[in-house]
Design a protein around this motif. Structure first.
Motif, PDB file in Angstrom:
ATOM      1  N   UNK A  69      12.178  14.948  16.358  1.00 48.12           N
ATOM      2  CA  UNK A  69      13.140  15.046  15.253  1.00 48.12           C
ATOM      3  C   UNK A  69      12.764  14.100  14.114  1.00 48.12           C
ATOM      4  N   UNK A  70      12.386  12.873  14.473  1.00 43.13           N
ATOM      5  CA  UNK A  70      12.009  11.894  13.467  1.00 43.13           C
ATOM      6  C   UNK A  70      10.773  12.341  12.688  1.00 43.13           C
ATOM      7  N   UNK A 128      16.710   5.130  15.917  1.00 45.90           N
ATOM      8  CA  UNK A 128      15.535   5.731  16.551  1.00 45.90           C
ATOM      9  C   UNK A 128      14.905   4.777  17.574  1.00 45.90           C
ATOM     10  N   UNK A 129      14.731   3.519  17.185  1.00 42.65           N
ATOM     11  CA  UNK A 129      14.088   2.563  18.090  1.00 42.65           C
ATOM     12  C   UNK A 129      14.888   2.348  19.370  1.00 42.65           C
ATOM     13  N   UNK A 146      16.866  -5.238  15.690  1.00 42.73           N
ATOM     14  CA  UNK A 146      15.659  -4.400  15.794  1.00 42.73           C
ATOM     15  C   UNK A 146      14.509  -5.211  16.363  1.00 42.73           C
ATOM     16  N   UNK A 147      14.411  -6.479  15.987  1.00 37.30           N
ATOM     17  CA  UNK A 147      13.430  -7.397  16.553  1.00 37.30           C
ATOM     18  C   UNK A 147      14.161  -8.502  17.295  1.00 37.30           C
ATOM     19  N   UNK A 148      13.580  -8.930  18.431  1.00 40.06           N
ATOM     20  CA  UNK A 148      14.219  -9.976  19.227  1.00 40.06           C
ATOM     21  C   UNK A 148      13.167 -11.019  19.615  1.00 40.06           C
ATOM     22  N   UNK A 167       6.881  -2.216  16.989  1.00 37.88           N
ATOM     23  CA  UNK A 167       8.151  -2.004  16.299  1.00 37.88           C
ATOM     24  C   UNK A 167       7.992  -2.243  14.787  1.00 37.88           C
ATOM     25  N   UNK A 168       7.221  -3.274  14.452  1.00 41.56           N
ATOM     26  CA  UNK A 168       6.979  -3.540  13.039  1.00 41.56           C
ATOM     27  C   UNK A 168       6.197  -2.403  12.392  1.00 41.56           C
ATOM     28  N   UNK A 169       5.284  -1.814  13.130  1.00 40.92           N
ATOM     29  CA  UNK A 169       4.542  -0.660  12.600  1.00 40.92           C
ATOM     30  C   UNK A 169       5.495   0.492  12.289  1.00 40.92           C
ATOM     31  N   UNK A 170       6.416   0.750  13.196  1.00 39.24           N
ATOM     32  CA  UNK A 170       7.394   1.825  12.992  1.00 39.24           C
ATOM     33  C   UNK A 170       8.284   1.519  11.791  1.00 39.24           C
TER      34      UNK A 170
END
Length: 265
Positions: free
Chosen positions: A80-81, A69-70, A29-31, A49-52
């Motif tokens: 949808x989300x 989702x991401x 999810x994080x890179x 991304x961290x906020x999501x």
């Protein structure tokens, strides 16, 4: 403005432990980039991304659902989300409203307990009361604690130990008349969804403060009152705990009510 942040800075900024950040990296999810000395460096574009992740985790979304989702963002997927988020929030609001009502009820019970007349025999007309019953006797308070836990399990969503005067024990009339004032044969908890029913009718009632050993004082008083006023007892005796060790550590604040259904001869 900085474009890269170390893992410690991100951890402090988002109140997320470094282990969680490494876990997000493991999931893909994080890179983060690798800087000098192989330090993880998070680009400013990782922050959204961290906020999501933070927002969706607070609502209980699984990491797998968040990654899905991401990795597949589109207007349709975002719509949808958002609908899923809204559904979760509505369910939580419904649950909180139920909990609020329950706590308000239990708060009123505590206030009623404080106003309860002590040592005065009263005649009460009570409606039918549904309850859960465990047909098991006990002789020690430790045994009662285990039975109470079993009663609370009858309706885990609505039955609580704090502020609940609906827990009681049953004492047969014959035992009480013979001087055995703590011969408990059953325990119950009053609950609208209960499968059993406490009969409606006219009840003789008295409340006292302190140890339940005072049954030896107050049950004879109820028996004498019934004889003097021409009542026939349609027992058994019900011992209701208004307040006990779960609400107050000092015994002098414990309030017990004895009830017994009675009719005129």
């Amino acid at each position: 403005m900085k474009h890269y942040y170390r893992i410690g800075e991100i951890s402090q900024l988002y109140n997320i432990g470094p282990d969680s950040l490494r876990y997000y990296e493991k999931l893909g999810i994080l890179k983060p980039h690798r800087g000098e000395n192989d330090y993880r460096m998070y680009h400013i574009h990782d922050l959204w991304r961290l906020n999501v992740i933070r927002d969706l985790r607070e609502l209980g979304f699984s990491m797998e659902r968040i990654r899905e989702y991401l990795d597949n963002r589109s207007l349709s997927n975002t719509e949808t989300m958002l609908q899923e988020e809204l559904n979760i929030i509505r369910e939580r609001m419904k649950s909180l409203e139920t909990l609020q009502s329950n706590i308000e009820d239990r708060l009123e019970i505590i206030r009623d307990a404080i106003r309860q007349p002590i040592g005065v025999i009263e005649e009460k007309t009570l409606p039918a009361r549904r309850c859960h019953t465990i047909h098991a006797g006990y002789s020690q308070d430790e045994e009662m604690d285990m039975l109470i836990k079993q009663l609370l399990n009858k309706n885990k969503d609505k039955l609580y130990i704090i502020g609940n005067n609906r827990i009681g024990s049953v004492i047969p009339v014959d035992s009480a008349a013979a001087g055995d004032y703590r011969n408990y044969t059953d325990v119950f908890i009053i609950d609208k969804s209960g499968e059993d029913v406490i009969e409606p009718g006219n009840y003789l009632s008295v409340s006292y403060r302190g140890d339940c050993a005072q049954n030896a004082d107050y049950i004879p008083k109820l028996l004498a009152y019934a004889r003097e006023h021409g009542y026939s007892l349609q027992g058994p005796f019900l011992e209701l705990l208004w307040t006990d060790i779960h609400q107050a550590s000092e015994e002098k604040e414990h309030i017990t009510e004895l009830q017994i259904r009675a009719g005129h001869n």
